[in-house]
Scaffold this motif. Structure first.
Motif, PDB file in Angstrom:
ATOM      1  N   GLY A 230     -24.586  56.608 -66.758  1.00  0.00           N
ATOM      2  CA  GLY A 230     -23.471  57.149 -67.529  1.00  0.00           C
ATOM      3  C   GLY A 230     -22.628  56.079 -68.183  1.00  0.00           C
ATOM      4  O   GLY A 230     -22.722  54.899 -67.868  1.00  0.00           O
ATOM      5  N   ASP A 231     -21.804  56.500 -69.095  1.00  0.00           N
ATOM      6  CA  ASP A 231     -20.970  55.589 -69.883  1.00  0.00           C
ATOM      7  C   ASP A 231     -19.729  56.334 -70.343  1.00  0.00           C
ATOM      8  O   ASP A 231     -19.518  57.491 -69.979  1.00  0.00           O
ATOM      9  CB  ASP A 231     -21.771  55.026 -71.066  1.00  0.00           C
ATOM     10  CG  ASP A 231     -22.580  56.116 -71.781  1.00  0.00           C
ATOM     11  OD1 ASP A 231     -21.968  57.063 -72.298  1.00  0.00           O
ATOM     12  OD2 ASP A 231     -23.817  56.013 -71.786  1.00  0.00           O
ATOM     13  N   ALA A 232     -18.919  55.704 -71.166  1.00  0.00           N
ATOM     14  CA  ALA A 232     -17.618  56.280 -71.505  1.00  0.00           C
ATOM     15  C   ALA A 232     -17.709  57.515 -72.371  1.00  0.00           C
ATOM     16  O   ALA A 232     -16.757  58.294 -72.419  1.00  0.00           O
ATOM     17  CB  ALA A 232     -16.748  55.216 -72.192  1.00  0.00           C
ATOM     18  N   SER A 233     -18.812  57.696 -73.083  1.00  0.00           N
ATOM     19  CA  SER A 233     -18.889  58.871 -73.949  1.00  0.00           C
ATOM     20  C   SER A 233     -19.899  59.912 -73.465  1.00  0.00           C
ATOM     21  O   SER A 233     -20.245  60.837 -74.195  1.00  0.00           O
ATOM     22  CB  SER A 233     -19.232  58.447 -75.392  1.00  0.00           C
ATOM     23  OG  SER A 233     -20.512  57.882 -75.470  1.00  0.00           O
ATOM     24  N   SER A 234     -20.376  59.769 -72.217  1.00  0.00           N
ATOM     25  CA  SER A 234     -21.346  60.725 -71.676  1.00  0.00           C
ATOM     26  C   SER A 234     -20.709  61.861 -70.892  1.00  0.00           C
ATOM     27  O   SER A 234     -21.163  62.987 -70.958  1.00  0.00           O
ATOM     28  CB  SER A 234     -22.327  59.996 -70.734  1.00  0.00           C
ATOM     29  OG  SER A 234     -23.201  59.173 -71.441  1.00  0.00           O
ATOM     30  N   ASP A 235     -19.701  61.543 -70.089  1.00  0.00           N
ATOM     31  CA  ASP A 235     -19.295  62.455 -69.015  1.00  0.00           C
ATOM     32  C   ASP A 235     -17.981  63.166 -69.258  1.00  0.00           C
ATOM     33  O   ASP A 235     -17.096  62.647 -69.929  1.00  0.00           O
ATOM     34  CB  ASP A 235     -19.198  61.684 -67.702  1.00  0.00           C
ATOM     35  CG  ASP A 235     -20.546  61.336 -67.112  1.00  0.00           C
ATOM     36  OD1 ASP A 235     -20.687  61.404 -65.892  1.00  0.00           O
ATOM     37  OD2 ASP A 235     -21.470  61.020 -67.881  1.00  0.00           O
ATOM     38  N   SER A 236     -17.879  64.334 -68.646  1.00  0.00           N
ATOM     39  CA  SER A 236     -16.624  65.075 -68.556  1.00  0.00           C
ATOM     40  C   SER A 236     -16.281  65.184 -67.085  1.00  0.00           C
ATOM     41  O   SER A 236     -17.143  65.514 -66.257  1.00  0.00           O
ATOM     42  CB  SER A 236     -16.790  66.483 -69.134  1.00  0.00           C
ATOM     43  OG  SER A 236     -17.329  66.436 -70.423  1.00  0.00           O
ATOM     44  N   TYR A 237     -15.047  64.912 -66.754  1.00  0.00           N
ATOM     45  CA  TYR A 237     -14.646  64.871 -65.338  1.00  0.00           C
ATOM     46  C   TYR A 237     -13.833  66.097 -64.982  1.00  0.00           C
ATOM     47  O   TYR A 237     -13.107  66.672 -65.807  1.00  0.00           O
ATOM     48  CB  TYR A 237     -13.857  63.587 -65.071  1.00  0.00           C
ATOM     49  CG  TYR A 237     -14.666  62.364 -65.438  1.00  0.00           C
ATOM     50  CD1 TYR A 237     -15.716  61.944 -64.635  1.00  0.00           C
ATOM     51  CD2 TYR A 237     -14.405  61.656 -66.607  1.00  0.00           C
ATOM     52  CE1 TYR A 237     -16.484  60.842 -64.973  1.00  0.00           C
ATOM     53  CE2 TYR A 237     -15.155  60.559 -66.971  1.00  0.00           C
ATOM     54  CZ  TYR A 237     -16.203  60.157 -66.157  1.00  0.00           C
ATOM     55  OH  TYR A 237     -16.966  59.068 -66.503  1.00  0.00           O
ATOM     56  N   CYS A 238     -13.935  66.488 -63.704  1.00  0.00           N
ATOM     57  CA  CYS A 238     -13.342  67.750 -63.272  1.00  0.00           C
ATOM     58  C   CYS A 238     -11.942  67.571 -62.704  1.00  0.00           C
ATOM     59  O   CYS A 238     -11.150  68.517 -62.685  1.00  0.00           O
ATOM     60  CB  CYS A 238     -14.233  68.379 -62.204  1.00  0.00           C
ATOM     61  SG  CYS A 238     -15.980  68.396 -62.635  1.00  0.00           S
ATOM     62  N   TYR A 239     -11.655  66.371 -62.227  1.00  0.00           N
ATOM     63  CA  TYR A 239     -10.383  66.152 -61.525  1.00  0.00           C
ATOM     64  C   TYR A 239      -9.713  64.885 -62.050  1.00  0.00           C
ATOM     65  O   TYR A 239     -10.395  63.930 -62.429  1.00  0.00           O
ATOM     66  CB  TYR A 239     -10.628  66.033 -60.016  1.00  0.00           C
ATOM     67  CG  TYR A 239     -11.332  67.264 -59.481  1.00  0.00           C
ATOM     68  CD1 TYR A 239     -10.602  68.433 -59.206  1.00  0.00           C
ATOM     69  CD2 TYR A 239     -12.704  67.280 -59.293  1.00  0.00           C
ATOM     70  CE1 TYR A 239     -11.249  69.578 -58.747  1.00  0.00           C
ATOM     71  CE2 TYR A 239     -13.355  68.418 -58.840  1.00  0.00           C
ATOM     72  CZ  TYR A 239     -12.626  69.567 -58.563  1.00  0.00           C
ATOM     73  OH  TYR A 239     -13.259  70.700 -58.136  1.00  0.00           O
ATOM     74  N   PRO A 240      -8.402  64.843 -62.071  1.00  0.00           N
ATOM     75  CA  PRO A 240      -7.712  63.663 -62.615  1.00  0.00           C
ATOM     76  C   PRO A 240      -7.765  62.475 -61.673  1.00  0.00           C
ATOM     77  O   PRO A 240      -8.074  62.613 -60.502  1.00  0.00           O
ATOM     78  CB  PRO A 240      -6.271  64.167 -62.775  1.00  0.00           C
ATOM     79  CG  PRO A 240      -6.140  65.273 -61.789  1.00  0.00           C
ATOM     80  CD  PRO A 240      -7.480  65.920 -61.690  1.00  0.00           C
TER      81      PRO A 240
END
Length: 466
Positions: free
Chosen positions: A456-466
């Motif tokens: 993964g990298d900075a433009s691949s993922d969406s995160y669920c929690y802050p």
């Protein structure tokens, strides 16, 4: 009884992602402009302790000619951990690789031998057209219920509307068109989201006939390329609002939402203003009960001798920056902006997203200056920082130099060559890694475009929690 555990490269929060082990491999899409050789996925060694660091260590040729690989993405990512995801135990193992000209989509498995990825499925153009009504697939994002594949064209391959097709997570079959009500959205490019808020955002470039043969001056000057953002309800898949940036701001391309899932803002890059050839970055955000956007970064054109310019911009006597990519670090602090025309990569501190502060710049390539890489000071470079990818911990920034075959030819008519670079980034600044400069024959005559990082990298993922 087997215990199912999520893929260890899925991260619940941006903080978890940033603290994970560094990537050791990078996957790079490379294409043959002449369509005489197959396009390929090149595998690069990015482990600084490896004896082959900075080298191409793997290569997967595609079976056809003329695909023109462009953007691609992982089959699954951290969004699989979000509540409500029906696929918590998928693996980040397959690269979903569209051909922008051919409308084929390749599924490539990296798991068994990461340096020799294997093609396991080819989605033919007919399936995409018949099941979703789209062609010219462009961008891939791994969502909680499937793979989102943006497309520039309609089923006939030339016109629109463009939009989003959904692929099944497991079979990779085309499920169908994602939109239930597209509203006024006709031109397409990127799509991203605020998962926790059920918001999807799309941007606009042009239909295939508007972009495949290069910039059409008449369309540009008559302001016919995309200049709006569109907001959809992610769950009902219905259009909610259009935010027009003004028709002088042509080609709204890359979208980079905040990684913190509690934040409702993001950045969009605009290639060029027809009023002064400047480029710009816009911030979308909530304004009361609706969406708004404001210009937060303007990068002016640079005056130049017309004799030194390619015909497409000679009448203007200036080099446009041409923002062709932006990338936001996982901690939401640093925004990297590639100026493909002037050959500059800028970094901004966007801790206050409404007031970015420039925090560094490097030059390499460029239409006029042809700035060399520090590792080869006697080698003038064409092309410029184009696709940008940032490591999860934000310490490494990778750039490639080719934009799109026909556009390369317009702005760099003597050729763009082929090169890739890496920069080391710290809070105090960023600079080239002189050990990392694959170029020329390293890419076997192909042009490198987008980079994806192992894990993964900075433009691949969406995160669920802050």
């Amino acid at each position: 009884m087997a215990l199912w555990t999520p893929d260890p490269t899925f991260y619940a929060s941006p903080r978890d992602a940033a603290s994970a082990p560094a990537e050791r491999l990078a996957y790079v899409a490379a294409f043959d402009r002449a369509a005489e050789k197959p396009d390929a996925i090149a595998v690069l060694d990015v482990d600084t302790d490896s004896p082959t660091y900075g080298s191409v260590v793997g290569w997967t040729d595609l079976p056809f000619l003329g695909d023109e690989l462009h953007h691609f993405g992982w089959n699954a990512c951290s969004s699989a951990l979000c509540p409500g995801s029906p696929h918590p135990h998928v693996e980040r193992r397959h690269l979903i690789v569209p051909g922008l000209r051919s409308s084929r989509v390749y599924v490539i498995d990296t798991k068994d031998d990461p340096v020799a990825p294997k093609i396991i499925k080819v989605i033919e153009p007919d399936e995409l057209a018949e099941r979703a009504g789209y062609s010219r697939p462009h961008t891939v994002h791994c969502g909680p219920e499937g793979l989102y594949l943006t497309a520039l064209g309609g089923a006939n391959g030339e016109d629109g509307p463009g939009g989003i097709a959904l692929l099944d997570h497991t079979s990779f079959d085309v499920v169908g068109r994602w939109e239930v009500e597209r509203g006024p959205q006709y031109l397409a490019y990127d799509a991203w989201w605020h998962l926790a808020h059920d918001v999807l955002v799309t941007s606009e470039w042009g239909t295939p006939s508007m972009v495949e043969d290069g910039v059409v001056a008449e369309l540009l000057l008559s302001r016919k390329y995309g200049h709006s953002l569109h907001f959809f309800d992610l769950r009902t898949r219905k259009h909610v609002q259009t935010v027009d940036l003004g028709d002088q701001h042509q080609m709204v391309l890359e979208l980079r939402p905040a990684h913190d899932p509690t934040k409702l803002y993001g950045f969009a890059g605009v290639v060029v203003s027809v009023e002064d050839l400047s480029a710009s970055v816009w911030l979308w955000h909530r304004d009361g009960d609706s969406w708004a956007a404001r210009k937060v970064i303007t990068i002016p054109a640079e005056p130049a001798d017309p004799e030194s310019l390619p015909p497409v911009i000679q009448p203007f006597g200036a080099v446009p920056p041409l923002i062709t990519d932006i990338d936001l670090s996982v901690d939401d602090q640093w925004l990297y902006v590639s100026c493909w025309g002037t050959g500059e990569l800028k970094r901004y501190d966007v801790s206050d997203p409404f007031n970015p502060v420039e925090a560094g710049s490097v030059r390499v390539g460029g239409i006029v200056d042809r700035t060399p890489h520090p590792a080869a000071p006697d080698q003038p470079l064409a092309g410029g920082p184009q696709m940008v990818e940032v490591s999860r911990d934000g310490k490494r920034v990778y750039i490639t130099n080719s934009l799109y075959g026909s556009w390369d030819d317009q702005f760099y008519p003597d050729g763009v060559g082929a090169w890739m670079a890496k920069l080391d980034s710290t809070p105090d600044g960023f600079a080239f890694d002189e050990r990392f400069f694959p170029n020329g024959d390293a890419f076997r005559g192909l042009r490198p475009h987008q980079t994806r990082l192992q894990g993964g990298d900075a433009s691949s993922d969406s995160y669920c929690y802050p």
